[in-house]
Scaffold this active site. Sequence first.
Site, mmCIF file in Angstrom:
data_model
loop_
_atom_site.group_PDB
_atom_site.id
_atom_site.type_symbol
_atom_site.label_atom_id
_atom_site.label_comp_id
_atom_site.label_asym_id
_atom_site.label_seq_id
_atom_site.Cartn_x
_atom_site.Cartn_y
_atom_site.Cartn_z
ATOM 1 N N LEU A 9 48.241 69.721 30.938
ATOM 2 C CA LEU A 9 49.621 69.869 30.453
ATOM 3 C C LEU A 9 49.667 70.920 29.349
ATOM 4 O O LEU A 9 49.020 70.757 28.316
ATOM 5 C CB LEU A 9 50.137 68.531 29.921
ATOM 6 C CG LEU A 9 50.149 67.371 30.921
ATOM 7 C CD1 LEU A 9 50.805 66.143 30.295
ATOM 8 C CD2 LEU A 9 50.856 67.764 32.203
ATOM 9 N N ALA A 11 52.851 72.924 28.730
ATOM 10 C CA ALA A 11 54.196 73.509 28.729
ATOM 11 C C ALA A 11 54.855 73.473 27.361
ATOM 12 O O ALA A 11 55.897 74.082 27.150
ATOM 13 C CB ALA A 11 55.070 72.798 29.759
ATOM 14 N N GLY A 12 54.249 72.748 26.440
ATOM 15 C CA GLY A 12 54.867 72.606 25.114
ATOM 16 C C GLY A 12 55.048 73.940 24.419
ATOM 17 O O GLY A 12 54.292 74.887 24.654
ATOM 18 N N ARG A 16 55.525 74.682 15.840
ATOM 19 C CA ARG A 16 54.967 74.649 14.491
ATOM 20 C C ARG A 16 53.860 75.677 14.254
ATOM 21 O O ARG A 16 53.353 75.796 13.139
ATOM 22 C CB ARG A 16 54.453 73.231 14.184
ATOM 23 C CG ARG A 16 55.583 72.310 13.744
ATOM 24 C CD ARG A 16 55.061 70.932 13.422
ATOM 25 N NE ARG A 16 54.706 70.194 14.630
ATOM 26 C CZ ARG A 16 53.864 69.166 14.653
ATOM 27 N NH1 ARG A 16 53.264 68.788 13.543
ATOM 28 N NH2 ARG A 16 53.599 68.533 15.782
ATOM 29 N N GLY A 137 51.265 57.423 20.366
ATOM 30 C CA GLY A 137 51.564 56.254 21.192
ATOM 31 C C GLY A 137 50.554 55.164 20.888
ATOM 32 O O GLY A 137 49.352 55.425 20.818
ATOM 33 N N ASN A 225 48.593 71.545 16.634
ATOM 34 C CA ASN A 225 50.044 71.703 16.521
ATOM 35 C C ASN A 225 50.436 72.787 15.528
ATOM 36 O O ASN A 225 51.494 73.373 15.641
ATOM 37 C CB ASN A 225 50.683 70.376 16.097
ATOM 38 C CG ASN A 225 50.569 69.337 17.198
ATOM 39 O OD1 ASN A 225 50.912 69.598 18.350
ATOM 40 N ND2 ASN A 225 50.034 68.183 16.868
ATOM 41 N N ARG A 331 28.048 101.864 17.756
ATOM 42 C CA ARG A 331 29.267 101.699 18.583
ATOM 43 C C ARG A 331 28.919 101.655 20.063
ATOM 44 O O ARG A 331 27.806 101.941 20.479
ATOM 45 C CB ARG A 331 30.237 102.825 18.238
ATOM 46 C CG ARG A 331 30.820 102.673 16.822
ATOM 47 C CD ARG A 331 31.631 103.876 16.430
ATOM 48 N NE ARG A 331 32.608 104.213 17.456
ATOM 49 C CZ ARG A 331 33.171 105.419 17.595
ATOM 50 N NH1 ARG A 331 32.849 106.392 16.759
ATOM 51 N NH2 ARG A 331 34.040 105.630 18.554
ATOM 52 N N SER A 403 18.227 118.432 7.210
ATOM 53 C CA SER A 403 19.434 117.787 6.675
ATOM 54 C C SER A 403 20.655 118.690 6.774
ATOM 55 O O SER A 403 20.548 119.915 6.812
ATOM 56 C CB SER A 403 19.210 117.442 5.204
ATOM 57 O OG SER A 403 18.166 116.507 5.108
HETATM 58 C C1 UD1 Z 1 51.733 62.314 23.605
HETATM 59 C C2 UD1 Z 1 51.714 60.875 24.134
HETATM 60 C C3 UD1 Z 1 51.246 59.932 23.033
HETATM 61 C C4 UD1 Z 1 49.878 60.396 22.519
HETATM 62 C C5 UD1 Z 1 49.922 61.857 22.079
HETATM 63 C C6 UD1 Z 1 48.548 62.359 21.750
HETATM 64 C C7 UD1 Z 1 53.522 60.733 25.761
HETATM 65 C C8 UD1 Z 1 54.904 60.285 26.008
HETATM 66 N N1 UD1 Z 1 53.051 60.523 24.531
HETATM 67 O O1 UD1 Z 1 52.682 62.339 22.561
HETATM 68 O O2 UD1 Z 1 51.144 58.635 23.537
HETATM 69 O O3 UD1 Z 1 49.474 59.564 21.441
HETATM 70 O O4 UD1 Z 1 50.441 62.671 23.140
HETATM 71 O O5 UD1 Z 1 48.647 63.642 21.191
HETATM 72 O O6 UD1 Z 1 52.865 61.196 26.653
HETATM 73 N N2 UD1 Z 1 53.935 68.632 27.491
HETATM 74 C C9 UD1 Z 1 54.385 69.294 28.602
HETATM 75 N N3 UD1 Z 1 55.685 69.119 29.000
HETATM 76 C C10 UD1 Z 1 56.525 68.288 28.337
HETATM 77 C C11 UD1 Z 1 56.049 67.613 27.207
HETATM 78 C C12 UD1 Z 1 54.750 67.793 26.807
HETATM 79 O O7 UD1 Z 1 53.656 70.071 29.216
HETATM 80 O O8 UD1 Z 1 57.671 68.168 28.786
HETATM 81 C C13 UD1 Z 1 52.538 68.833 27.077
HETATM 82 C C14 UD1 Z 1 52.404 69.498 25.727
HETATM 83 O O9 UD1 Z 1 52.277 70.903 25.868
HETATM 84 C C15 UD1 Z 1 51.126 68.891 25.185
HETATM 85 C C16 UD1 Z 1 51.077 67.513 25.834
HETATM 86 O O10 UD1 Z 1 51.947 67.574 26.949
HETATM 87 O O11 UD1 Z 1 49.989 69.597 25.583
HETATM 88 C C17 UD1 Z 1 51.482 66.409 24.881
HETATM 89 O O12 UD1 Z 1 52.795 66.647 24.471
HETATM 90 P P1 UD1 Z 1 53.287 66.268 23.033
HETATM 91 O O13 UD1 Z 1 54.729 66.644 22.899
HETATM 92 O O14 UD1 Z 1 52.355 66.780 22.015
HETATM 93 O O15 UD1 Z 1 53.208 64.687 23.143
HETATM 94 P P2 UD1 Z 1 53.408 63.662 21.988
HETATM 95 O O16 UD1 Z 1 54.846 63.361 21.859
HETATM 96 O O17 UD1 Z 1 52.682 64.100 20.793
HETATM 97 CA CA CA Z 2 51.079 65.982 20.342
#
Ligand code: UD1
Ligand code: CA
Length: 456
Positions: A9, A11-12, A16, A137, A225, A331, A403
């Site tokens: 995953l 997509a975030g 920050r 979580g 983050n 280099r 030189s």
């Molecule tokens: C998530 C977990 C939480 C856990 C924490 C650990 C969920 C609902 N919660 O929380 O239980 O303790 O991670 O760090 O899963 N991402 C996507 N698409 C989205 C949302 C997120 O790709 O729509 C990706 C983000 O880029 C990231 C990861 O998922 O890599 C976690 O997302 P993040 O928003 O950090 O989750 P938390 O709310 O922190």
């Molecule tokens: Ca997180």
Amino acid sequence: MSKLNIIILAAGKGTRMHSSLPKVLHRVGGKPILGHVIDCAKSLEPQKIIVVYGFGGETVKQVYEHENITWVNQAEQLGTGHAVQQAVPYLDADANTLVLLGDVPLVDHQACAQLIAQANEKLAILSFNKADPTGYGRILREASGNVSAIVEHKDATEAQRAITEVNTGIMAMPNQHLTQWLSRLRNHNAQGEYYLTDIVALAVQDNVHVVAEITQDEWSVTGINAKSDLVHIERVYQSRIAVKLLQQGVTLKDPARLDVRGELSCGQDVEIDVNCVFEGYVTLGDDVKIAANCVIRNAIIAAGTQIAPFTHIDDTQIGENSRIGPYARLRPGTTLAADTHIGNFVELKNAQVDVGSKINHLSYVGDSTVGKHVNIGAGTITCNYDGANKFRTIIEDDAFIGSDTQLVAPVTIGRGATIAAGSTITKNAPADQLTLCRAKEQKSIAGWKRPQKIKK
Ligand code: UD1
Ligand code: CA
């Protein structure tokens, strides 16, 4: 062994980080965060790696073009459950899936392998104990110890918030269950998101056993983050590399003052002084000594060679028992044979220097072939560039360059030739002769006065 799919995953937005670069492309140990996660995924030998991307995704894809990865765009970020849903069409029906987070660079192969081993017919999640669990979580367990659900911080009661066992976000399960659970997710929660973590309660409803493996290595599950997370993880990563090098027998004058941004492999009895940076692929042979404050990138340095302080080496090979620096700059394209000496304020570029040759002071030697046992005097410059084209200088074995000489390329200095100090050489110099090219005579002007400042 069952088939394995891995979903990363990523997509975030990484708001920050306050950066135009996608979060997962920021580097730890010289490698993008996502690169560490992809490497861990590959080490688990899955049938498929699927990366869910969003913000800045095109840039991310370009960096990993050469990898065998399925890219899935999550145009709107509606939660981790929604993110995994985007990958469903690409999953193998008969495989298990491991979910990884793209922003956790120190993710551990061993912990993942253990989860995967549990995932047959089970939902296996990786948890850890966090002194301050705010934001995470929480893992809910029944009196028996069985996991019953994960509740997100924003949805948790005060009592649940007191729980310190938290979800890492890393989990594994069979695909036939996963796809089914995902279709049942709802976004009726504090954030209006589709939570992947809700599949835990669904598994319990379906009588699928849920196991939580607790990891003790918090850094291996720490996500990035903000820039402050990045520097902490960088130090942890570097100290782990230093420990490995020490275990192999490398002498580090201070393990806290070493940076490896790539791969460093060392022979026996290698010594590295403080504040050295190694980038790309660097190989140090037996007994190599690197003094303080050197930056060395993509280099092979053979046994017994010593690099003195403040030396920069880039894309260079150095033979055995050579002496380089202090303050030398090597280099790209440079190769030095054994027993060469390169001294202070000497810059070499695309120069091939053969056995036993010395360039000890204040010189520029570029696009040059230097033979064996050549001595190049202080302040020698190869004029390799006419403003448009580059030309080579060839200096044959046993030549001696006085030189403050300019060698205007293309030019060849013959075997055993001597060039007198202060010469500007524009034509080939024959072997074994003295060649000189200076102003004809030395004059002295009696009664000459230095200019005076004009009074205003
Ligand atoms: C998530 C977990 C939480 C856990 C924490 C650990 C969920 C609902 N919660 O929380 O239980 O303790 O991670 O760090 O899963 N991402 C996507 N698409 C989205 C949302 C997120 O790709 O729509 C990706 C983000 O880029 C990231 C990861 O998922 O890599 C976690 O997302 P993040 O928003 O950090 O989750 P938390 O709310 O922190
Ligand atoms: Ca997180």
